[in-house]
Structure formats: C-alpha cells, structure tokens
Design an enzyme around this catalytic site. Structure first.
Site, PDB file in Angstrom:
ATOM      1  CB  CYS A  48     -10.949  14.651  34.969  1.00 36.08           C
ATOM      2  SG  CYS A  48     -10.696  15.834  33.642  1.00 36.08           S
ATOM      3  NE  ARG A  75     -26.723   7.874  37.544  1.00 37.89           N
ATOM      4  CZ  ARG A  75     -27.930   7.862  37.067  1.00 37.89           C
ATOM      5  NH1 ARG A  75     -28.748   8.873  37.286  1.00 37.89           N
ATOM      6  NH2 ARG A  75     -28.351   6.844  36.371  1.00 37.89           N
ATOM      7  CE1 TYR A 128     -15.937   9.333  35.198  1.00 43.45           C
ATOM      8  CE2 TYR A 128     -16.087   7.407  33.780  1.00 43.45           C
ATOM      9  CZ  TYR A 128     -15.845   8.756  33.941  1.00 43.45           C
ATOM     10  OH  TYR A 128     -15.509   9.523  32.856  1.00 43.45           O
TER      11      TYR A 128
END
Length: 166
Positions: free
Chosen positions: A135, A118, A104
């Site tokens: 994803c 985030r 991420y």
C-alpha cells in the site's frame, strides 16, 4: 499465530503468520499487539501468538527486500478477509511494481472502479499486510505521500528504497 521481528533500515519490522506460513499482518513495529487487532477475527484462531526467532520464507523475503531485492516479497502468501471490493483491491495492489507508485485515482481504476477513489484509499488504510501488499506504493495526485499506518517517514523510506535509477 506466529510472530517474529527483524531490524531493518526503516525500523523494526514484525510479521504475524498463520501456521501455514501465510502473512496475516505485518508492519514497522516491534510490538505484535499493534498487528493482531488488524487481523480479521476469523483468521485469529484462538488468538494466541507464539514468538519465533524467524518465520522462514517470510523473514527471508522481508530481509531480502530491505537489503535491495525488491521482488523478494512478490510470492509470499498473504491471507486477509473483507468484502469483495477490498479483497480484489488487495490482489490488484500486489501488481503495482516497485519504483512505479500510482495515485489513489490510478489504483481505483486498476481495481475496476475508477470513481471509487475513497474506496481505494480505504483498501490501503485497511490493509493489514503492509510490505507484502504494498500500500506504500499508492500516493496522492502530484506525488504527495498521503497517509501510512506506519508513518510517512517509513513510507518515504520505502519509496526512496524502491526508486529505480533513470
């Protein structure tokens, strides 16, 4: 909107397309009702969904991908709507190569906002066009899977399917 489902080794895979053949939503479900709410209201038209046996190039690409042609999904058109960062992040996500998952944090940096981990995770979570906007190729630091709308078992299958021999 048009919808079709095909059986895959990871489970039933359904895609919803617009009348031009662009993917609006997709995922490992047999129920279009799981997908339609993910589509931005501006893209839903009158909300009617027409069941099809096949969605042409979209079905062919999904089938080829699951059969081992990992690049088959690259050129399938996708239409999603959201704010500027999410729209950009989804474009960037399509550049993550099969067999080369990123964290991420890496994904946030690729999207031009390294501190926005985030927000990058949110881009994954809000992605309606799973597979075509991959994803599943974003994992937690250390390689842990993190979440996936269609289940971590499907995410693990996809990552294993894409793992390239050393």
């Amino acid at each position: 909107m048009n919808v079709a489902t095909l059986d895959t080794p990871a489970g039933p895979f359904t895609a919803v397309t617009d009348d031009d053949g662009a993917v609006l939503a997709s995922g490992w479900t047999a129920d279009a009702d799981d997908l339609v709410p993910l589509i931005h209201p501006e893209l839903r038209g009158d909300g009617s969904v027409r069941q099809r046996a096949d969605l042409g190039a979209v079905t062919a690409a999904a089938r080829a991908y699951h059969d081992g042609d990992l690049d088959a999904i690259q050129d399938v058109p996708v239409v999603q709507r959201s704010g500027d960062f999410l729209m950009h992040a989804w474009v960037v996500l399509r550049t993550v190569e099969p067999g080369e998952p990123v964290t991420y944090a890496d994904y946030a940096a690729m999207a031009g906002r390294p501190a926005a981990v985030r927000a990058a995770a949110s881009a994954c979570a809000r992605n309606a066009a799973a597979l075509f906007v991959p994803c599943h190729r974003v994992v937690r630091t250390g390689g842990r899977l993190g979440g996936f709308r269609w289940g971590t078992d499907v995410k693990q299958w996809l990552l294993d399917h894409e793992a390239r021999p050393a």
